[in-house]
Design a protein around this motif. Sequence first.
Motif, short mmCIF file in Angstrom:
data_model
loop_
_atom_site.label_atom_id
_atom_site.label_comp_id
_atom_site.label_asym_id
_atom_site.label_seq_id
_atom_site.Cartn_x
_atom_site.Cartn_y
_atom_site.Cartn_z
N ARG A 18 0.61 -1.05 0.03
CA ARG A 18 0.01 -0.01 -0.09
C ARG A 18 0.86 1.29 0.07
NH1 ARG A 18 -4.06 1.66 5.10
NH2 ARG A 18 -1.93 1.99 5.92
N GLU A 19 1.94 1.31 0.71
CA GLU A 19 2.73 2.15 0.92
C GLU A 19 3.47 2.66 -0.28
OE1 GLU A 19 2.49 0.12 3.32
OE2 GLU A 19 1.70 1.46 5.03
N THR A 20 3.98 1.46 -1.10
CA THR A 20 4.59 1.64 -2.18
C THR A 20 3.93 2.00 -3.38
OG1 THR A 20 5.95 -0.23 -1.58
CG2 THR A 20 6.16 0.19 -3.89
N LEU A 21 2.58 1.80 -3.41
CA LEU A 21 1.75 2.52 -4.44
C LEU A 21 1.63 4.05 -4.04
CD1 LEU A 21 -1.04 -0.08 -4.60
CD2 LEU A 21 0.66 0.11 -6.47
N LEU A 22 1.57 4.46 -2.93
CA LEU A 22 1.53 5.85 -2.49
C LEU A 22 2.70 6.43 -2.85
CD1 LEU A 22 -0.06 7.92 -1.23
CD2 LEU A 22 0.65 7.27 0.88
N PHE A 23 3.95 5.77 -2.77
CA PHE A 23 5.20 6.39 -3.11
C PHE A 23 5.10 6.65 -4.67
CE2 PHE A 23 7.24 3.72 0.44
CZ PHE A 23 6.68 4.58 1.39
N PHE A 24 4.63 5.65 -5.38
CA PHE A 24 4.51 5.88 -6.97
C PHE A 24 3.65 7.01 -7.30
CE2 PHE A 24 2.32 4.84 -10.97
CZ PHE A 24 3.50 4.67 -11.71
N LEU A 28 4.82 10.13 -9.15
CA LEU A 28 4.27 10.68 -10.71
C LEU A 28 3.80 11.82 -10.52
CD1 LEU A 28 3.28 9.07 -12.96
CD2 LEU A 28 1.34 8.46 -12.02
N ILE A 29 3.06 12.27 -9.87
CA ILE A 29 2.20 13.66 -9.96
C ILE A 29 3.36 14.79 -10.31
CG2 ILE A 29 0.92 15.44 -8.97
CD1 ILE A 29 -0.66 13.04 -7.61
N PRO A 30 4.27 14.96 -9.42
CA PRO A 30 5.44 16.01 -9.66
C PRO A 30 5.91 16.01 -11.20
CG PRO A 30 5.47 15.38 -7.60
CD PRO A 30 4.93 14.44 -8.18
N VAL A 258 14.92 15.49 -7.07
CA VAL A 258 15.59 14.44 -8.17
C VAL A 258 15.18 15.11 -9.45
CG1 VAL A 258 15.42 12.12 -8.94
CG2 VAL A 258 15.57 12.49 -6.52
N LEU A 259 14.18 15.58 -9.75
CA LEU A 259 13.43 16.12 -11.21
C LEU A 259 14.87 16.77 -11.91
CD1 LEU A 259 9.79 16.62 -10.57
CD2 LEU A 259 10.86 15.34 -12.25
N PRO A 260 15.17 17.88 -11.46
CA PRO A 260 16.17 18.47 -12.22
C PRO A 260 17.41 17.89 -12.29
CG PRO A 260 15.86 19.57 -9.92
CD PRO A 260 14.73 18.66 -10.09
N GLN A 261 17.96 17.04 -11.30
CA GLN A 261 19.04 16.10 -11.60
C GLN A 261 18.92 15.33 -12.52
OE1 GLN A 261 21.54 17.03 -9.22
NE2 GLN A 261 20.39 18.80 -8.34
N PHE A 287 13.28 5.78 -9.12
CA PHE A 287 14.45 5.98 -7.93
C PHE A 287 13.78 6.72 -6.73
CE2 PHE A 287 17.09 9.28 -6.13
CZ PHE A 287 18.28 8.47 -6.15
N ALA A 288 12.77 7.63 -7.12
CA ALA A 288 12.15 8.17 -6.00
C ALA A 288 11.35 7.10 -5.04
CB ALA A 288 11.10 9.28 -6.12
N VAL A 289 10.73 6.27 -5.42
CA VAL A 289 9.86 4.88 -5.01
C VAL A 289 11.01 4.16 -4.43
CG1 VAL A 289 8.61 3.01 -5.23
CG2 VAL A 289 7.99 4.84 -6.59
N ILE A 290 11.98 3.66 -4.84
CA ILE A 290 13.07 3.07 -4.36
C ILE A 290 13.49 3.54 -3.00
CG2 ILE A 290 15.29 1.90 -4.43
CD1 ILE A 290 14.51 1.33 -7.15
#
Length: 352
Positions: A18-24, A28-30, A258-261, A287-290
């Motif tokens: 459940r938390e992993t889906l929330l991390f995704f 994803l939105i940004p 992480v996005l600009p990087q 990467f953000a999810v991991i």
Amino acid sequence: MYTKKIFSLPILARWTIRETLLFFIIALIPTILYEVFDLRWLQVPWTPIALIGTAVAFVVGFQNNAAYERIWEARKIWGGIVNTSKTWGMMVMTMVTNNEGEEISENDIKKEVKILTYRHIAWLTALRYAMRQARPWENFDNNKFDTKWKEGLHFPESKLSLEESLLAYLSENELKYVLSKTNKQTAILYLQSMHIKTLKEKKLLWEFSFIELENVLKEFFTLQGQSERIKNFPYPRQYSTIGYFFVWVFIVLIPFGVLPQFEDIGNLLIINYPLIGKCFIWATIPFAVIVSWVFHTMERIGRVGENPFEGTATDVPISTISRGIEIDLRQMLDENPEDIPLQFPEMQNTQM
């Protein structure tokens, strides 16, 4: 039945699905807003995020160390109960004798030894039931997925009442007396002390033997108090709460840093690998999810390990330990093997 679950990577993945889906979704939105809608202002410098991540790592590390210390201390206490229980069984069998040559049969001596031994098993039973009682700060059942995780755990205290479990070890009057007390394990130790006092008065115990057995009872009181201290004193909530919120602040900020990087890396790759370069910014999401999963899972493992008697897969197996002591003591009494209960089976359940 006492069921243990192995914390392998697939099990952890299902435990945190459940938390992993929330991390995704958080990642994803940004990324969509940044890349598809060209909202390039949705970024945060990586340096402050890295500082927050460092602070979070320290807080989570402290929490996990403290939780492990509580589990390890509980295990040492119950290890002491194991050793002292065997000492009690040995001393009772060798010290309760017909010292003054009075008219008392060997069977009567064995009966007294059996009563003392069985009453000790009753103490173990009462103590493990007390350790399984819920406390307001225990939080494993507050999480839906933790509750589902717990459904595969079958510990004996959830199947039988304390009264049913004590029936085999105490007389009717003793059972009634024990159940009338708030601290039932203390009441049982009191009965033990009164019993050996009676045996001393009947000349079935030397004065020295009486003192030695009282010292063993004193050790049981000490170990019981240590176990009750862990059960009744929670891990400080301010540390647990701060760690929880710090982790989530860090998780929310990760995609924006992480996005600009990843965009810069994509611009470098686009020269030699145009397709990869154009799509590389989307690597922000996995990467953000991991990273989020690692930090959150470590925090959550520390959280569920705060209470080592709560009845979870990471608990000290006090039911198994108690049954192991009972088997050893009843074998010392030379009971029929068919009358001695089997150990609670430990099942490696990997289903959620």
